[in-house]
Design a protein around this motif. Structure first.
Motif, PDB file in Angstrom:
ATOM      1  N   THR A 108       0.643  -1.252  -0.077  1.00 38.66           N
ATOM      2  CA  THR A 108      -0.083  -0.045   0.279  1.00 38.66           C
ATOM      3  C   THR A 108       0.705   1.220  -0.011  1.00 38.66           C
ATOM      4  O   THR A 108       1.798   1.427   0.721  1.00 38.66           O
ATOM      5  N   GLY A 109       0.598   2.130  -0.823  1.00 37.34           N
ATOM      6  CA  GLY A 109       1.266   3.518  -0.913  1.00 37.34           C
ATOM      7  C   GLY A 109       2.283   3.715  -1.810  1.00 37.34           C
ATOM      8  O   GLY A 109       2.784   4.623  -2.027  1.00 37.34           O
ATOM      9  N   ASP A 110       2.845   2.469  -2.181  1.00 40.63           N
ATOM     10  CA  ASP A 110       3.863   2.459  -3.237  1.00 40.63           C
ATOM     11  C   ASP A 110       3.430   3.252  -4.664  1.00 40.63           C
ATOM     12  O   ASP A 110       2.409   3.010  -4.890  1.00 40.63           O
ATOM     13  N   ARG A 111       4.574   3.804  -5.285  1.00 45.00           N
ATOM     14  CA  ARG A 111       4.301   4.419  -6.465  1.00 45.00           C
ATOM     15  C   ARG A 111       4.656   3.505  -7.643  1.00 45.00           C
ATOM     16  O   ARG A 111       6.060   3.225  -7.441  1.00 45.00           O
ATOM     17  N   VAL A 112       3.938   2.976  -8.439  1.00 49.67           N
ATOM     18  CA  VAL A 112       4.075   1.971  -9.527  1.00 49.67           C
ATOM     19  C   VAL A 112       3.735   2.596 -10.800  1.00 49.67           C
ATOM     20  O   VAL A 112       2.975   3.413 -11.155  1.00 49.67           O
ATOM     21  N   VAL A 113       4.596   1.732 -11.817  1.00 49.16           N
ATOM     22  CA  VAL A 113       4.242   2.203 -13.444  1.00 49.16           C
ATOM     23  C   VAL A 113       3.846   0.685 -13.672  1.00 49.16           C
ATOM     24  O   VAL A 113       4.425  -0.220 -13.768  1.00 49.16           O
ATOM     25  N   VAL A 114       2.529   0.667 -14.361  1.00 49.70           N
ATOM     26  CA  VAL A 114       1.982  -0.598 -14.685  1.00 49.70           C
ATOM     27  C   VAL A 114       1.626  -0.417 -16.338  1.00 49.70           C
ATOM     28  O   VAL A 114       1.106   0.778 -16.616  1.00 49.70           O
ATOM     29  N   THR A 115       1.981  -1.241 -17.194  1.00 53.56           N
ATOM     30  CA  THR A 115       1.749  -1.404 -18.522  1.00 53.56           C
ATOM     31  C   THR A 115       0.905  -2.609 -18.658  1.00 53.56           C
ATOM     32  O   THR A 115       1.286  -3.737 -18.253  1.00 53.56           O
ATOM     33  N   GLY A 116      -0.018  -2.570 -19.283  1.00 52.90           N
ATOM     34  CA  GLY A 116      -1.023  -3.713 -19.728  1.00 52.90           C
ATOM     35  C   GLY A 116      -2.211  -3.386 -20.512  1.00 52.90           C
ATOM     36  O   GLY A 116      -2.256  -2.312 -21.154  1.00 52.90           O
ATOM     37  N   ARG A 117      -2.889  -4.281 -20.897  1.00 51.11           N
ATOM     38  CA  ARG A 117      -4.139  -4.276 -21.624  1.00 51.11           C
ATOM     39  C   ARG A 117      -5.310  -3.525 -20.541  1.00 51.11           C
ATOM     40  O   ARG A 117      -5.551  -4.056 -19.733  1.00 51.11           O
ATOM     41  N   LEU A 118      -5.940  -2.622 -21.176  1.00 47.55           N
ATOM     42  CA  LEU A 118      -6.993  -1.880 -20.623  1.00 47.55           C
ATOM     43  C   LEU A 118      -8.526  -2.479 -20.776  1.00 47.55           C
ATOM     44  O   LEU A 118      -8.423  -2.649 -22.168  1.00 47.55           O
TER      45      LEU A 118
END
Length: 161
Positions: A72-82
């Protein structure tokens, strides 16, 4: 028709939830929030835009690594199918949500440091058909490699003739 590929950065909104589905695949789900920030050029003041929430689902090795790394709270970058989902509640209200079937996930390094640790997938570490293997003691390792000139340890001195 294939769903569009999207990349979103955001903050993890709750602890990821991991489960194993009937096929034996590991799945981890969590939500991220993305809030755009804009500056008013006249005043120089920053303001928050409307927060958009995305559900994120990860499968197999990615799911295992996310479960072990993201909180919880981590700043992430996500790439994937919407994918967009719509449904009606019991009261007849229409609802919608956005979900990303993740292909890759990483930490946003503009916010902090990270160190990658390569891992062996949990699905490859245990074979119920084989007995557990004990690691050799350090002195046994030395004996195993003392005649091996490819060893990465201390070079073995040749004995005087």
């Amino acid at each position: 028709m294939q769903e569009p590929v999207i990349t979103v950065s955001g903050n993890v909104g709750g602890m990821p939830r991991t489960r194993v589905v009937a096929s034996g695949s590991v799945v981890t789900d969590f939500r991220i929030a993305n809030t755009p920030r804009d500056v008013d050029k006249a005043t120089g003041q920053w303001s928050d835009g409307q927060t958009v929430w995305f559900g994120v689902s990860c499968w197999r090795n990615l799911a295992e690594n996310v479960a072990a790394s993201v909180k919880t709270g981590d700043r992430v970058v996500v790439t994937g199918r919407l994918r967009a989902h719509t449904w009606k509640t019991e009261q007849g209200e229409e609802r919608s949500s956005l979900e990303i079937k993740a292909q890759t996930i990483g930490f946003d390094l503009s916010r902090g440091k990270a160190v990658q640790e390569r891992s062996v997938p949990l699905s490859m570490t245990v074979d119920p058909g084989l007995p557990p293997v004990e690691e050799p003691a350090d002195d046994e390792l030395e004996e195993m490699y003392e005649d091996d000139d490819r060893s990465l340890g201390v070079p073995v001195q040749a004995e005087a003739a």
